[in-house]
Design an enzyme around this catalytic site. Structure first.
Site, PDB file in Angstrom:
ATOM      1  NE  ARG A   1      -5.379  -0.380  12.264  1.00 16.77           N
ATOM      2  CZ  ARG A   1      -4.491  -0.395  11.264  1.00 16.77           C
ATOM      3  NH1 ARG A   1      -3.884   0.735  10.909  1.00 16.77           N
ATOM      4  NH2 ARG A   1      -4.192  -1.510  10.639  1.00 16.77           N
TER       5      ARG A   1
ATOM      6  CE  LYS B   1      -0.590   0.120   4.991  1.00 16.12           C
ATOM      7  NZ  LYS B   1      -1.204  -0.625   6.095  1.00 16.12           N
TER       8      LYS B   1
HETATM    9  C1  PLP Z   1      -0.229  -1.245   6.750  1.00 14.51           C
HETATM   10  C2  PLP Z   1      -0.376  -2.503   7.471  1.00 14.51           C
HETATM   11  C3  PLP Z   1       0.742  -3.332   7.666  1.00 14.51           C
HETATM   12  C4  PLP Z   1       2.150  -2.951   7.243  1.00 14.51           C
HETATM   13  O1  PLP Z   1       2.632  -1.928   8.052  1.00 14.51           O
HETATM   14  P1  PLP Z   1       4.158  -1.417   7.964  1.00 14.51           P
HETATM   15  O2  PLP Z   1       4.348  -0.630   9.198  1.00 14.51           O
HETATM   16  O3  PLP Z   1       4.260  -0.611   6.719  1.00 14.51           O
HETATM   17  O4  PLP Z   1       5.026  -2.617   7.926  1.00 14.51           O
HETATM   18  C5  PLP Z   1       0.542  -4.539   8.315  1.00 14.51           C
HETATM   19  N1  PLP Z   1      -0.679  -4.899   8.771  1.00 14.51           N
HETATM   20  C6  PLP Z   1      -1.773  -4.125   8.600  1.00 14.51           C
HETATM   21  C7  PLP Z   1      -3.068  -4.591   9.144  1.00 14.51           C
HETATM   22  C8  PLP Z   1      -1.659  -2.895   7.946  1.00 14.51           C
HETATM   23  O5  PLP Z   1      -2.746  -2.129   7.799  1.00 14.51           O
END
Ligand code: PLP
Length: 357
Positions: A130, A37
């Protein structure tokens, strides 16, 4: 080639993915989900994840997974899905994360109509507040119901930390995943294939601490920028400076550093600006603005260049102390953070490119 650009360095990115995959394997972690993302799932960049050995391609948005449907890896949806997108979840994701039975019931029904089965991971909230089941009773009551949904395979549990509540993943916090896993086995005689221990904030523990039954991480930032997000440190075994932004000078003139009119109002965003009088300065305008990136998230590679401000489509630089002589049409490079990559790659006005070396 059109500017502005967001450029990924393939060599560095590939190094990061292969290095992390090996480090996880050495630490007994079976699978790595590469999170796309941060660069809006540009296929050319996601291919580097695949080449580097990720086991899954993961993204928060179904539309991003759709862009990557032809990549030869299982797709994992990270954001707990909306009721309104479940058809697409079944179409473009192999695995999805959940915390609402109402959604799972509907997903099961749609999977039945389509004649498919779908893998699901239940999220537990270990304090970050969250997504996820917070109370154990609630969690196990839902597990019992979920196991009866015949078109869904309950393959794993996961946690997300250091996102909203800034909770640091410690072995103690993460140890609760072991308890959940063991209790699911005891109460329902059900084995889980994936115990997903979080995002780039868990990376600092890999190879340092015993992670119990955790066998998967979902990583974006650590792979993309070579940083961990529990303490915001550079990972010394990874490459930083994997990405940069480039923008083009559209005007270059000497001007005073304080607006010349007697009466000043508000800027284009309704704010009252403050100016420091540094005399007559050489200033450049580059063709990028607030619509594409926040100036707090970018840093000129040339430390002599100062970002003065920006409006929707223009960013103004003080280049008086720039290392090189600059002219209109020249390209200025910037270092970017995660927020900058996210916005730049989302902007249709920015070209995303991969350079080999
Ligand atoms: C964005 C996201 C990740 C990855 O996070 P990073 O800090 O970029 O490694 C992992 N799990 C979920 C649920 C996310 O939304």
């Amino acid at each position: 080639m059109s500017y502005p650009k967001l450029i990924a360095n393939k060599k560095k990115l590939l190094h990061n993915v292969t290095t992390m995959k090996k480090k996880m394997t050495d630490a007994g972690l079976k699978t790595l989900a590469g999170v796309t993302k941060g660069f809006s799932a540009y296929p050319e960049v996601a291919e580097i994840f695949v080449e580097g050995g990720v086991d899954y391609i993961a993204d928060s948005r179904v539309l991003n997974l759709k862009k990557l449907k032809d990549l030869p890896k299982k797709k994992w949806l990270l954001r707990i899905p909306m009721m309104s997108e479940l058809e697409d979840v079944l179409e473009y994701a192999d695995i999805s994360q959940h915390s609402e039975y109402k959604v799972l019931e509907k997903l099961n029904e749609l999977a039945g109509e389509k004649g498919v089965t779908h893998d699901i991971i239940l999220m537990v909230d270990l304090g970050d507040l969250r997504e996820g089941y917070f109370y154990e009773d609630d969690f196990f009551a839902n597990v019992e119901k979920v196991l009866k949904l015949e078109n869904l395979n309950f393959i794993g549990i996961g946690v997300n930390l250091t996102c909203y509540g800034a909770v640091i993943p410690t072995p103690e916090v993460l140890g609760r995943l072991d308890d959940y896993k063991n209790e699911i086995k005891e109460r329902f005689d059900h084995d889980l294939e994936i115990i997903s221990g979080g995002n780039s904030s868990t990376v600092y523990l890999v190879g340092e601490e015993d992670l119990g039954s955790i066998n998967n991480l979902r990583l974006g930032e650590a792979l993309l920028l070579g940083t961990e997000s529990a303490y915001g440190q550079n990972l010394e075994y990874m490459e930083q400076g994997t990405w940069r932004m480039e923008a083009e000078i559209v005007e270059l003139k000497e001007k005073p550093s304080v607006p010349t009119a007697k009466e000043l109002g508000r800027d284009a965003f309704g704010r009252i600006p403050v100016f420091e009088d540094r005399g007559i300065r050489k200033r450049a305008i580059i063709g990028i603005g607030k619509q594409d990136v926040d100036i707090e998230d970018i840093k000129p590679v040339d430390e002599g260049i100062i970002i003065l401000g920006s409006s929707s489509d223009h960013t103004i630089l003080d280049i008086t102390d720039a290392k090189n002589e600059l002219e209109v049409g020249d390209i200025i490079p910037f270092n970017v953070n995660y927020g900058a990559m996210l916005k730049l790659s989302t902007s249709p006005y920015v070209t995303v490119e991969v350079e080999e070396d």
